[in-house]
Design a protein around this motif. Structure first.
Motif, PDB file in Angstrom:
ATOM      1  N   ILE A 108     -27.078 -45.112 -30.009  1.00  0.00           N
ATOM      2  CA  ILE A 108     -26.700 -45.866 -31.201  1.00  0.00           C
ATOM      3  C   ILE A 108     -25.325 -46.511 -31.079  1.00  0.00           C
ATOM      4  CG2 ILE A 108     -28.088 -44.329 -32.653  1.00  0.00           C
ATOM      5  CD1 ILE A 108     -25.428 -43.073 -33.605  1.00  0.00           C
ATOM      6  N   GLN A 109     -24.754 -46.520 -29.884  1.00  0.00           N
ATOM      7  CA  GLN A 109     -23.374 -46.990 -29.751  1.00  0.00           C
ATOM      8  C   GLN A 109     -23.203 -48.441 -30.216  1.00  0.00           C
ATOM      9  OE1 GLN A 109     -22.101 -47.224 -25.610  1.00  0.00           O
ATOM     10  NE2 GLN A 109     -24.209 -47.388 -24.900  1.00  0.00           N
ATOM     11  N   TYR A 110     -24.180 -49.292 -29.931  1.00  0.00           N
ATOM     12  CA  TYR A 110     -24.038 -50.691 -30.310  1.00  0.00           C
ATOM     13  C   TYR A 110     -24.369 -50.920 -31.780  1.00  0.00           C
ATOM     14  CZ  TYR A 110     -23.452 -51.554 -25.371  1.00  0.00           C
ATOM     15  OH  TYR A 110     -22.992 -51.539 -24.086  1.00  0.00           O
ATOM     16  N   ILE A 111     -25.154 -50.015 -32.360  1.00  0.00           N
ATOM     17  CA  ILE A 111     -25.352 -50.072 -33.816  1.00  0.00           C
ATOM     18  C   ILE A 111     -24.042 -49.749 -34.512  1.00  0.00           C
ATOM     19  CG2 ILE A 111     -26.504 -48.949 -35.764  1.00  0.00           C
ATOM     20  CD1 ILE A 111     -28.968 -48.654 -34.089  1.00  0.00           C
ATOM     21  N   ILE A 112     -23.368 -48.715 -34.028  1.00  0.00           N
ATOM     22  CA  ILE A 112     -22.056 -48.366 -34.586  1.00  0.00           C
ATOM     23  C   ILE A 112     -21.066 -49.507 -34.381  1.00  0.00           C
ATOM     24  CG2 ILE A 112     -20.101 -46.773 -34.380  1.00  0.00           C
ATOM     25  CD1 ILE A 112     -22.045 -44.583 -33.649  1.00  0.00           C
ATOM     26  N   LEU A 113     -21.131 -50.154 -33.230  1.00  0.00           N
ATOM     27  CA  LEU A 113     -20.242 -51.282 -32.974  1.00  0.00           C
ATOM     28  C   LEU A 113     -20.501 -52.411 -33.962  1.00  0.00           C
ATOM     29  CD1 LEU A 113     -18.108 -52.661 -31.201  1.00  0.00           C
ATOM     30  CD2 LEU A 113     -19.964 -53.426 -29.690  1.00  0.00           C
ATOM     31  N   SER A 114     -21.759 -52.677 -34.284  1.00  0.00           N
ATOM     32  CA  SER A 114     -22.083 -53.735 -35.251  1.00  0.00           C
ATOM     33  C   SER A 114     -21.490 -53.422 -36.613  1.00  0.00           C
ATOM     34  CB  SER A 114     -23.612 -53.868 -35.353  1.00  0.00           C
ATOM     35  OG  SER A 114     -24.184 -54.199 -34.121  1.00  0.00           O
ATOM     36  N   ILE A 115     -21.614 -52.152 -37.031  1.00  0.00           N
ATOM     37  CA  ILE A 115     -21.027 -51.757 -38.316  1.00  0.00           C
ATOM     38  C   ILE A 115     -19.511 -51.884 -38.265  1.00  0.00           C
ATOM     39  CG2 ILE A 115     -20.730 -49.846 -39.931  1.00  0.00           C
ATOM     40  CD1 ILE A 115     -23.423 -48.810 -39.131  1.00  0.00           C
ATOM     41  N   ALA A 116     -18.916 -51.448 -37.177  1.00  0.00           N
ATOM     42  CA  ALA A 116     -17.456 -51.488 -37.061  1.00  0.00           C
ATOM     43  C   ALA A 116     -16.941 -52.919 -37.128  1.00  0.00           C
ATOM     44  CB  ALA A 116     -17.022 -50.819 -35.755  1.00  0.00           C
ATOM     45  N   ILE A 117     -17.665 -53.861 -36.509  1.00  0.00           N
ATOM     46  CA  ILE A 117     -17.242 -55.267 -36.556  1.00  0.00           C
ATOM     47  C   ILE A 117     -17.202 -55.754 -37.999  1.00  0.00           C
ATOM     48  CG2 ILE A 117     -17.948 -57.618 -35.970  1.00  0.00           C
ATOM     49  CD1 ILE A 117     -19.023 -56.506 -33.342  1.00  0.00           C
ATOM     50  N   ALA A 118     -18.284 -55.459 -38.750  1.00  0.00           N
ATOM     51  CA  ALA A 118     -18.331 -55.892 -40.147  1.00  0.00           C
ATOM     52  C   ALA A 118     -17.280 -55.171 -40.984  1.00  0.00           C
ATOM     53  CB  ALA A 118     -19.728 -55.649 -40.714  1.00  0.00           C
ATOM     54  N   MET A 119     -17.097 -53.886 -40.723  1.00  0.00           N
ATOM     55  CA  MET A 119     -16.190 -53.071 -41.525  1.00  0.00           C
ATOM     56  C   MET A 119     -14.724 -53.481 -41.303  1.00  0.00           C
ATOM     57  SD  MET A 119     -16.238 -48.933 -41.717  1.00  0.00           S
ATOM     58  CE  MET A 119     -15.953 -48.803 -39.939  1.00  0.00           C
ATOM     59  N   PHE A 120     -14.347 -53.645 -40.048  1.00  0.00           N
ATOM     60  CA  PHE A 120     -12.953 -53.989 -39.767  1.00  0.00           C
ATOM     61  C   PHE A 120     -12.641 -55.453 -40.089  1.00  0.00           C
ATOM     62  CE2 PHE A 120     -13.088 -50.045 -37.416  1.00  0.00           C
ATOM     63  CZ  PHE A 120     -11.816 -49.527 -37.615  1.00  0.00           C
ATOM     64  N   SER A 121     -13.691 -56.246 -40.317  1.00  0.00           N
ATOM     65  CA  SER A 121     -13.441 -57.622 -40.751  1.00  0.00           C
ATOM     66  C   SER A 121     -12.821 -57.640 -42.150  1.00  0.00           C
ATOM     67  CB  SER A 121     -14.742 -58.428 -40.751  1.00  0.00           C
ATOM     68  OG  SER A 121     -15.607 -58.019 -41.794  1.00  0.00           O
ATOM     69  N   LEU A 122     -12.956 -56.537 -42.896  1.00  0.00           N
ATOM     70  CA  LEU A 122     -12.356 -56.465 -44.234  1.00  0.00           C
ATOM     71  C   LEU A 122     -10.835 -56.486 -44.161  1.00  0.00           C
ATOM     72  CD1 LEU A 122     -14.637 -53.795 -45.971  1.00  0.00           C
ATOM     73  CD2 LEU A 122     -14.876 -56.280 -45.933  1.00  0.00           C
ATOM     74  N   ALA A 147     -30.333 -57.169 -32.543  1.00  0.00           N
ATOM     75  CA  ALA A 147     -30.537 -57.088 -31.098  1.00  0.00           C
ATOM     76  C   ALA A 147     -30.507 -55.645 -30.610  1.00  0.00           C
ATOM     77  CB  ALA A 147     -29.462 -57.906 -30.378  1.00  0.00           C
ATOM     78  N   ASN A 148     -29.611 -54.844 -31.179  1.00  0.00           N
ATOM     79  CA  ASN A 148     -29.505 -53.445 -30.767  1.00  0.00           C
ATOM     80  C   ASN A 148     -30.742 -52.656 -31.148  1.00  0.00           C
ATOM     81  OD1 ASN A 148     -26.908 -54.008 -29.858  1.00  0.00           O
ATOM     82  ND2 ASN A 148     -25.981 -53.469 -31.822  1.00  0.00           N
ATOM     83  N   VAL A 149     -31.241 -52.889 -32.351  1.00  0.00           N
ATOM     84  CA  VAL A 149     -32.441 -52.184 -32.812  1.00  0.00           C
ATOM     85  C   VAL A 149     -33.649 -52.597 -31.970  1.00  0.00           C
ATOM     86  CG1 VAL A 149     -34.029 -51.869 -34.748  1.00  0.00           C
ATOM     87  CG2 VAL A 149     -31.553 -51.898 -35.142  1.00  0.00           C
ATOM     88  N   PHE A 150     -33.741 -53.871 -31.643  1.00  0.00           N
ATOM     89  CA  PHE A 150     -34.828 -54.347 -30.787  1.00  0.00           C
ATOM     90  C   PHE A 150     -34.778 -53.655 -29.427  1.00  0.00           C
ATOM     91  CE2 PHE A 150     -36.424 -57.233 -27.513  1.00  0.00           C
ATOM     92  CZ  PHE A 150     -37.715 -57.456 -27.976  1.00  0.00           C
ATOM     93  N   GLN A 151     -33.581 -53.470 -28.896  1.00  0.00           N
ATOM     94  CA  GLN A 151     -33.440 -52.829 -27.595  1.00  0.00           C
ATOM     95  C   GLN A 151     -33.874 -51.365 -27.663  1.00  0.00           C
ATOM     96  OE1 GLN A 151     -30.917 -50.366 -26.629  1.00  0.00           O
ATOM     97  NE2 GLN A 151     -31.762 -50.315 -24.542  1.00  0.00           N
ATOM     98  N   ILE A 152     -33.530 -50.662 -28.739  1.00  0.00           N
ATOM     99  CA  ILE A 152     -33.941 -49.265 -28.889  1.00  0.00           C
ATOM    100  C   ILE A 152     -35.448 -49.157 -29.046  1.00  0.00           C
ATOM    101  CG2 ILE A 152     -33.797 -47.237 -30.393  1.00  0.00           C
ATOM    102  CD1 ILE A 152     -30.933 -47.984 -30.997  1.00  0.00           C
ATOM    103  N   ASN A 153     -36.026 -50.009 -29.879  1.00  0.00           N
ATOM    104  CA  ASN A 153     -37.467 -49.963 -30.106  1.00  0.00           C
ATOM    105  C   ASN A 153     -38.263 -50.302 -28.853  1.00  0.00           C
ATOM    106  OD1 ASN A 153     -37.244 -49.187 -32.778  1.00  0.00           O
ATOM    107  ND2 ASN A 153     -37.185 -51.287 -33.539  1.00  0.00           N
TER     108      ASN A 153
END
Length: 372
Positions: free
Chosen positions: A255-269, A295-301
């Motif tokens: 889930i590292q890239y899922i966390i990265l996606s959240i972090a990008i949105a979160m730190f944009s604040l 893209a990350n979810v597609f890769q996991i699935n």
């Protein structure tokens, strides 16, 4: 330089922005933060309930198949006319557990012990939960002239039911069931020993438990032309290994890239300068995190088979999407604060929402790993 960093430190500025806001502005900001807290609490509670349900299904499925049973005298009386073949199973080699594959190839050594006078032509066996691809007799021992022990080396393609719903924190039951050939009903296999010689066959899965069970099964039917229901009893055996995928490194790797996606949105604040509107960068950053998440979810699935049920990855994806959406709505409200109340009020709102989202993100992913 020290004065610059001191003035721009997160906590120092938070205190400054807080005292700069009037009571009405503070009330407005706290109402939005309280609403965000309520939303996250409800979402996490709902997801926790669903996670509990998925985990219970997995654990119940495994537990009912590994509960220790032995055939009692009463059980064996119901199998009258059938001879018990003492059987020893040794797991020799396994392929890696692969969620995309339907079967798991493994090598076993099977030892069957019987009285020579009862079965002068020997005994034969098949695999009840897969396909026996190869079988070779490698040793025969005769003791006292009538007790024979045949040792076979077999290759079997086992068909396990993978616990896809809890991937990547799943537990997997890998077992082999031995049955007589279809045309033979004079004997059954009773496992007395099961040992593992695979020496850590799985790279990502750790062997949690192993053993064997012998059970009495039955089914009922009504013969043609009769109104009396008959019951047929048969013996079943299972030599099992339970593997656990719960590993912090494997979890974070998945889930590292899922966390990265959240972090990008979160730190944009935290993008909110006095000279430029946050819409210049934040909207684009948050929008990019949505595509990164997809893209990350597609890769996991792509590493597991599609399952028609809510999975752990789905729960993580839903939470991540809601978090990113919250960051976008926060940005939308920040623009209104800048227009109506000025930079300091908008910055206070951004910091409070950032702290709120950050805490719930840490809590959610930690809770998922701890509970699953």
């Amino acid at each position: 330089m020290k004065t610059y960093f001191r003035k721009n430190a997160l906590l120092v500025n938070f205190n400054e922005y807080y005292h700069a806001a009037n009571p009405q502005q503070k009330t407005t900001i706290f109402s939005y933060v309280a609403l965000a807290n309520l939303m996250f609490v409800i979402i996490i509670a709902l997801f926790a309930h669903k996670l509990h349900h998925i985990k219970k299904l997995q654990d119940d499925y495994i537990q009912v198949r590994i509960e220790s049973h032995t055939l009692s005298k009463a059980d064996k009386q119901k199998l009258a006319g059938k001879t018990a073949i003492d059987t020893q199973v040794f797991a020799w080699k396994f392929a890696d557990i692969n969620m995309k594959e339907k079967a798991l190839l493994g090598d076993y050594k099977i030892a069957v012990n019987y009285h020579k006078q009862d079965f002068p032509k020997g005994v034969d066996f098949d695999v009840g939960n897969g396909i026996l691809t190869q079988k070779r007799l490698i040793n025969t021992i005769v003791e006292s002239g009538n007790v024979t022990s045949d040792l076979f080396l077999v290759e079997a393609s086992i068909e396990p039911k993978y616990m896809l719903q809890l991937y990547p924190l799943d537990r997997e039951l890998i077992s082999i069931r031995l049955i007589p050939p279809p045309a033979i009903e004079s004997y059954y296999f009773e496992v007395s020993e099961f040992d593992d010689y695979t020496e850590g066959a799985q790279n990502d899965y750790e062997l949690e438990q192993m053993g064997f069970v012998n059970t009495l099964e039955s089914y009922s039917y009504t013969p043609p032309g009769s109104q009396i229901e008959s019951t047929v009893y048969y013996a079943n055996n299972r030599s099992f290994m339970v593997f656990n995928h719960k590993n912090i490194f494997s979890y974070l790797k998945s889930i590292q890239y899922i966390i990265l996606s959240i972090a990008i949105a979160m730190f944009s604040l935290l993008i909110n300068s006095k000279t430029n509107s946050p819409k210049n960068g934040r909207v684009g950053v948050i929008g990019g995190s949505v595509f990164a998440l997809a893209a990350n979810v597609f890769q996991i699935n792509s590493t597991i088979k599609v399952v028609n049920a809510i999975t752990l990855i789905d729960l993580i994806t839903f939470f991540s999407g809601i978090t990113i959406l919250t960051c976008f709505l926060t940005t939308d409200r920040t623009l209104r604060f800048i227009d109506e109340d000025g930079y300091q009020v908008s910055k206070l709102f951004d910091l409070m929402m950032f702290i709120t989202i950050f805490v719930y993100v840490i809590f959610f992913f930690s809770f998922v790993y701890w509970y699953a």
